[in-house]
Design a protein around this motif. Sequence first.
Motif, PDB file in Angstrom:
ATOM      1  N   ASN A   1       0.811  -1.206  -0.190  1.00 56.45           N
ATOM      2  CA  ASN A   1       0.042   0.015  -0.120  1.00 56.45           C
ATOM      3  C   ASN A   1       0.945   1.341   0.037  1.00 56.45           C
ATOM      4  N   GLU A   2       1.306   1.679  -1.244  1.00 62.11           N
ATOM      5  CA  GLU A   2       2.408   2.560  -1.338  1.00 62.11           C
ATOM      6  C   GLU A   2       1.938   3.884  -2.363  1.00 62.11           C
ATOM      7  N   TYR A   3       0.944   4.200  -2.322  1.00 59.92           N
ATOM      8  CA  TYR A   3       0.618   5.195  -3.408  1.00 59.92           C
ATOM      9  C   TYR A   3       0.818   4.792  -5.004  1.00 59.92           C
ATOM     10  N   GLY A   4       0.861   3.558  -5.136  1.00 59.38           N
ATOM     11  CA  GLY A   4       0.862   3.141  -6.637  1.00 59.38           C
ATOM     12  C   GLY A   4      -0.010   3.659  -7.440  1.00 59.38           C
ATOM     13  N   VAL A   5       0.161   3.365  -8.698  1.00 62.23           N
ATOM     14  CA  VAL A   5      -0.705   3.819  -9.862  1.00 62.23           C
ATOM     15  C   VAL A   5      -0.811   2.637 -10.787  1.00 62.23           C
ATOM     16  N   VAL A   6      -2.172   2.210 -11.116  1.00 60.11           N
ATOM     17  CA  VAL A   6      -2.601   1.316 -12.014  1.00 60.11           C
ATOM     18  C   VAL A   6      -3.079   2.201 -13.271  1.00 60.11           C
ATOM     19  N   ILE A   7      -2.395   1.464 -14.430  1.00 58.48           N
ATOM     20  CA  ILE A   7      -2.816   2.006 -15.963  1.00 58.48           C
ATOM     21  C   ILE A   7      -3.106   0.660 -16.719  1.00 58.48           C
TER      22      ILE A   7
ATOM     23  N   TYR B   1      -6.460   3.569 -13.318  1.00 60.01           N
ATOM     24  CA  TYR B   1      -6.900   3.942 -14.507  1.00 60.01           C
ATOM     25  C   TYR B   1      -7.030   2.918 -15.548  1.00 60.01           C
ATOM     26  N   VAL B   2      -8.448   2.745 -15.976  1.00 56.39           N
ATOM     27  CA  VAL B   2      -8.957   1.466 -16.658  1.00 56.39           C
ATOM     28  C   VAL B   2      -9.368   2.213 -17.993  1.00 56.39           C
ATOM     29  N   ILE B   3      -9.164   1.364 -19.152  1.00 54.34           N
ATOM     30  CA  ILE B   3      -9.716   1.723 -20.327  1.00 54.34           C
ATOM     31  C   ILE B   3     -10.375   0.460 -20.901  1.00 54.34           C
ATOM     32  N   THR B   4     -11.855   0.568 -21.113  1.00 50.40           N
ATOM     33  CA  THR B   4     -12.526  -0.547 -21.492  1.00 50.40           C
ATOM     34  C   THR B   4     -13.787  -0.096 -22.317  1.00 50.40           C
ATOM     35  N   SER B   5     -14.454  -1.052 -23.043  1.00 52.17           N
ATOM     36  CA  SER B   5     -15.369  -0.862 -23.787  1.00 52.17           C
ATOM     37  C   SER B   5     -16.634  -1.253 -23.127  1.00 52.17           C
ATOM     38  N   GLU B   6     -16.574  -1.841 -21.730  1.00 53.20           N
ATOM     39  CA  GLU B   6     -17.646  -2.345 -20.978  1.00 53.20           C
ATOM     40  C   GLU B   6     -18.311  -0.983 -20.330  1.00 53.20           C
ATOM     41  N   GLU B   7     -19.602  -1.152 -20.569  1.00 54.16           N
ATOM     42  CA  GLU B   7     -20.100   0.266 -20.338  1.00 54.16           C
ATOM     43  C   GLU B   7     -20.628   0.320 -18.845  1.00 54.16           C
ATOM     44  N   GLU B   8     -20.835  -1.320 -18.198  1.00 53.55           N
ATOM     45  CA  GLU B   8     -21.085  -1.376 -16.833  1.00 53.55           C
ATOM     46  C   GLU B   8     -20.025  -1.360 -15.996  1.00 53.55           C
ATOM     47  N   PHE B   9     -18.836  -0.803 -16.485  1.00 62.55           N
ATOM     48  CA  PHE B   9     -17.431  -1.050 -15.524  1.00 62.55           C
ATOM     49  C   PHE B   9     -17.772  -0.515 -14.491  1.00 62.55           C
ATOM     50  N   GLU B  10     -18.189   0.467 -14.111  1.00 65.61           N
ATOM     51  CA  GLU B  10     -18.097   1.071 -12.706  1.00 65.61           C
ATOM     52  C   GLU B  10     -19.244   0.267 -11.810  1.00 65.61           C
ATOM     53  N   LYS B  11     -20.358  -0.131 -12.139  1.00 63.38           N
ATOM     54  CA  LYS B  11     -21.133  -1.295 -11.542  1.00 63.38           C
ATOM     55  C   LYS B  11     -20.369  -2.416 -11.193  1.00 63.38           C
ATOM     56  N   GLN B  12     -19.882  -3.008 -12.058  1.00 67.10           N
ATOM     57  CA  GLN B  12     -18.931  -4.228 -11.885  1.00 67.10           C
ATOM     58  C   GLN B  12     -17.864  -4.128 -11.031  1.00 67.10           C
TER      59      GLN B  12
END
Length: 377
Positions: A295-301, A336-347
Amino acid sequence: MGNIELIATATFGLEAVVKRELMNLGYNDLVVENGKVIFTGTEKDIPKTNLWLRTADRVLLKMGEFKALTFDELFEKTKALPWDQWITEDANFVVNGKSIDSKLFSISDCQRIVEKAVIEKLKTKYNVEWFEKSGAKYTIEVSLLKDVATLTIDTSGEGLHKRGYRDRQGDAPIKETLAAAMILLSYWNKDRVLLDPFCGSGTIPIEAAMIGRNMAPGLDRNFAAEGWPKVKEEYWKEARKEAFQVIDNDTKLHILGCDIDRKAILRARDNAANLGLEDDIAFFIKDFRDAELKNEYGVVITNPPYGERLSEKREVERLHKDLGIKFKELDTWSLYVITSEEEFEKQYGKKANKKRKLYNGRIKVDYYQYYGPRPEK
């Protein structure tokens, strides 16, 4: 050496990122339009922008712009442009075209008219009747939008996403230009950990390493305008020399890429090695669910897999849920996630701080941005 007008073309949604890049390179008075940023420079700026722009698709030389309602008008106004100042007698030039909402809607006829006009202009300059087209490549484009014709020459050749390092790629790679844009739109910097848990052939980690090292993305490739006498060889040598001189070889980067596909990881390692970045990125074979992260302020892209068939869609939905579970415990990380899934936030289980509409090739996608807290000083 006089001023010329240049156009940096961009994928829809990335115009502002390209504008910011140009501003950072020292350009002002930028005009942003759909799919492009227009700016002024000199012949020296053709090498500079081709070498340095990370998120633009191409750099075009703007030859002229005018209203054209008839083929005669298109011919005469095209012929009046200074083609002879740029195109050599032996030039291998082709004409491409596109037309939107214009009276001159036949693209093939527009291409033919423009080619004829350019040839007539060159005949006057070189006093010849026949052109062998055996020399440098010039790709001319006539673009008609609402009866306004824009004439350009492509200085880049292959698209700027072709960096030259990815000689082995996966089945559905993300374009290098889009990967770079994702990084530049994030809060990652070279002092923070970056992880791509679905790294595939390594494009996002490699683009991050290039940004972290201040490596010009075009250093490992050639460009169409390198064969043009108007853009002198010394300009290219000077631009490359300057780009090599500003590479940061001292900073220690903390970039990670993992994937469950062993072949993908081997490709990623090879691609990083092509740029000499193999020591800057740790690629490893692992399911992201099993990755041990501090837990060290990392970034996921990342660019997770897209599901086409129903069974794949269910698997992708499960993956998104597990991603949410994994990063719930890592509350100082940013995602930071790029996806075509329109329900991503819900999932995923959480609403993004920001969502940006983009395109991955022809696929409409959203870039979901989850901001963690600022690192402690």
